[in-house]
Write an enzyme that holds these catalytic residues in place. Structure first.
Site, PDB file in Angstrom:
ATOM      1  N   CYS A  43       0.834  -1.200   0.000  1.00 15.63           N
ATOM      2  CA  CYS A  43       0.000   0.000   0.000  1.00 15.63           C
ATOM      3  C   CYS A  43       0.875   1.259   0.000  1.00 15.63           C
ATOM      4  CB  CYS A  43      -0.888  -0.045   1.244  1.00 15.63           C
ATOM      5  SG  CYS A  43      -1.729   1.491   1.593  1.00 15.63           S
ATOM      6  N   CYS A  73       0.741   3.097   3.354  1.00 16.33           N
ATOM      7  CA  CYS A  73       1.504   2.393   4.400  1.00 16.33           C
ATOM      8  C   CYS A  73       2.999   2.613   4.191  1.00 16.33           C
ATOM      9  CB  CYS A  73       1.183   0.898   4.408  1.00 16.33           C
ATOM     10  SG  CYS A  73      -0.404   0.492   5.148  1.00 16.33           S
ATOM     11  N   ASP A 105      -0.910  16.321  -0.541  1.00 13.78           N
ATOM     12  CA  ASP A 105      -1.199  15.514  -1.726  1.00 13.78           C
ATOM     13  C   ASP A 105      -0.150  15.815  -2.812  1.00 13.78           C
ATOM     14  OD1 ASP A 105      -4.084  14.079  -2.830  1.00 13.78           O
ATOM     15  OD2 ASP A 105      -2.550  14.623  -4.299  1.00 13.78           O
ATOM     16  N   HIS A 164      -3.460   0.241   8.467  1.00 12.00           N
ATOM     17  CA  HIS A 164      -4.006   0.009   7.131  1.00 12.00           C
ATOM     18  C   HIS A 164      -5.468  -0.415   7.229  1.00 12.00           C
ATOM     19  CE1 HIS A 164      -4.148  -0.958   2.887  1.00 12.00           C
ATOM     20  NE2 HIS A 164      -4.820  -2.042   3.236  1.00 12.00           N
ATOM     21  N   ASN A 170     -13.233   9.896  -0.507  1.00 12.03           N
ATOM     22  CA  ASN A 170     -13.702   9.082  -1.626  1.00 12.03           C
ATOM     23  C   ASN A 170     -13.706   7.616  -1.191  1.00 12.03           C
ATOM     24  OD1 ASN A 170     -13.897  11.276  -3.456  1.00 12.03           O
ATOM     25  ND2 ASN A 170     -11.685  11.229  -3.740  1.00 12.03           N
ATOM     26  N   HIS A 228      -6.344   2.960   1.028  1.00 16.62           N
ATOM     27  CA  HIS A 228      -5.998   3.118   2.450  1.00 16.62           C
ATOM     28  C   HIS A 228      -6.806   4.348   2.847  1.00 16.62           C
ATOM     29  CE1 HIS A 228      -2.779   3.200   5.835  1.00 16.62           C
ATOM     30  NE2 HIS A 228      -3.657   4.169   6.104  1.00 16.62           N
ATOM     31  N   HIS A 260      -8.440   7.652   3.642  1.00 13.23           N
ATOM     32  CA  HIS A 260      -7.806   8.970   3.784  1.00 13.23           C
ATOM     33  C   HIS A 260      -8.853  10.054   3.652  1.00 13.23           C
ATOM     34  CE1 HIS A 260      -7.583   7.687  -0.454  1.00 13.23           C
ATOM     35  NE2 HIS A 260      -7.774   8.966  -0.752  1.00 13.23           N
ATOM     36  N   HIS A 262      -9.229  13.854   2.512  1.00  8.46           N
ATOM     37  CA  HIS A 262      -8.657  15.037   1.870  1.00  8.46           C
ATOM     38  C   HIS A 262      -9.121  16.280   2.625  1.00  8.46           C
ATOM     39  CE1 HIS A 262      -7.566  13.077  -2.074  1.00  8.46           C
ATOM     40  NE2 HIS A 262      -8.553  12.260  -1.733  1.00  8.46           N
TER      41      HIS A 262
HETATM   42  P1  5GP Z   1      -8.348   9.207  -3.843  1.00 11.63           P
HETATM   43  O1  5GP Z   1      -8.710   9.405  -5.280  1.00 11.63           O
HETATM   44  O2  5GP Z   1      -8.048   7.756  -3.527  1.00 11.63           O
HETATM   45  O3  5GP Z   1      -9.328   9.833  -2.891  1.00 11.63           O
HETATM   46  O4  5GP Z   1      -7.048  10.062  -3.609  1.00 11.63           O
HETATM   47  C1  5GP Z   1      -5.772   9.567  -3.625  1.00 11.63           C
HETATM   48  C2  5GP Z   1      -4.849  10.772  -3.588  1.00 11.63           C
HETATM   49  O5  5GP Z   1      -3.555  10.338  -3.264  1.00 11.63           O
HETATM   50  C3  5GP Z   1      -4.758  11.520  -4.921  1.00 11.63           C
HETATM   51  O6  5GP Z   1      -5.216  12.865  -4.739  1.00 11.63           O
HETATM   52  C4  5GP Z   1      -3.280  11.452  -5.279  1.00 11.63           C
HETATM   53  O7  5GP Z   1      -2.782  12.645  -5.826  1.00 11.63           O
HETATM   54  C5  5GP Z   1      -2.629  11.125  -3.938  1.00 11.63           C
HETATM   55  N1  5GP Z   1      -1.414  10.337  -4.047  1.00 11.63           N
HETATM   56  C6  5GP Z   1      -1.233   9.200  -4.764  1.00 11.63           C
HETATM   57  N2  5GP Z   1       0.016   8.731  -4.599  1.00 11.63           N
HETATM   58  C7  5GP Z   1       0.634   9.585  -3.750  1.00 11.63           C
HETATM   59  C8  5GP Z   1       1.953   9.627  -3.201  1.00 11.63           C
HETATM   60  O8  5GP Z   1       2.804   8.783  -3.466  1.00 11.63           O
HETATM   61  N3  5GP Z   1       2.232  10.657  -2.374  1.00 11.63           N
HETATM   62  C9  5GP Z   1       1.303  11.623  -2.065  1.00 11.63           C
HETATM   63  N4  5GP Z   1       1.687  12.598  -1.217  1.00 11.63           N
HETATM   64  N5  5GP Z   1       0.055  11.607  -2.549  1.00 11.63           N
HETATM   65  C10 5GP Z   1      -0.270  10.602  -3.391  1.00 11.63           C
HETATM   66 ZN    ZN Z   2      -2.177   1.055   3.785  1.00 12.95          ZN
END
Ligand code: 5GP
Ligand code: ZN
Length: 130
Positions: free
Chosen positions: A17, A20, A43, A59, A99, A110, A112, A114
């Site tokens: 992940c 993680c 982000d 996780h 989301n 995982h 999260h 925003h």
């Molecule tokens: P989701 O669409 O799952 O709600 O959002 C995932 C978020 O994780 C996205 O906004 C994406 O830009 C961010 N993200 C993906 N990989 C990484 C990473 O390696 N580092 C950071 N800081 N953000 C990430």
């Molecule tokens: Zn995780």
């Protein structure tokens, strides 16, 4: 001894992940906040002048996978949001988004939260599809 899965942590999923790996320091991140349960970091692809995420260090795949025992950490994430948003440059409110799953267009599995903001009001929430 209880296995990872019995403790609610899937060791296979956690190994691969992205978040993680950020928690373990294997992938660098720009940290906003950390305590024993929670990490907040910017982000990598921000969609607003302020855009960071709060995650539990444990996780858990998504909001559709949380259990009663996660109430405290999820509540703490919500309680932290306004202080961190203000510190990061969103002085007068912010938006939180979690989301979830296919319908919610979740990309990283995982859980999260925003936090989006900035000096000026954000665009409207989502476009109406009809
Ligand atoms: P989701 O669409 O799952 O709600 O959002 C995932 C978020 O994780 C996205 O906004 C994406 O830009 C961010 N993200 C993906 N990989 C990484 C990473 O390696 N580092 C950071 N800081 N953000 C990430
Ligand atoms: Zn995780």
């Amino acid at each position: 001894m209880a296995s990872g899965r019995e403790q609610g942590r899937d060791p296979v999923a956690a190994d691969n992940c992205i978040f993680c790996r950020i928690v373990r320091g294997e992938i660098p991140s720009r940290k906003v906040y950390e305590d024993e349960q929670i990490l907040a970091f910017h982000d990598i692809n921000p969609v607003a002048p302020v855009h960071f995420m709060l995650i539990p260090k444990e996780h858990v795949e998504s909001l559709a996978h949380v259990e009663e025992r996660h109430q405290q950490v999820l509540g703490k994430m919500l309680v932290l949001a306004h202080k961190l948003a203000r510190e990061q440059g969103s002085p007068d409110g912010f938006r939180t988004i979690v989301n979830t799953g296919r319908i919610g267009r979740q990309d990283v599995f995982h859980v999260h939260m925003h936090v989006l903001g900035g000096k000026d009001p954000l665009p409207g929430m989502i476009q109406r599809s009809t």
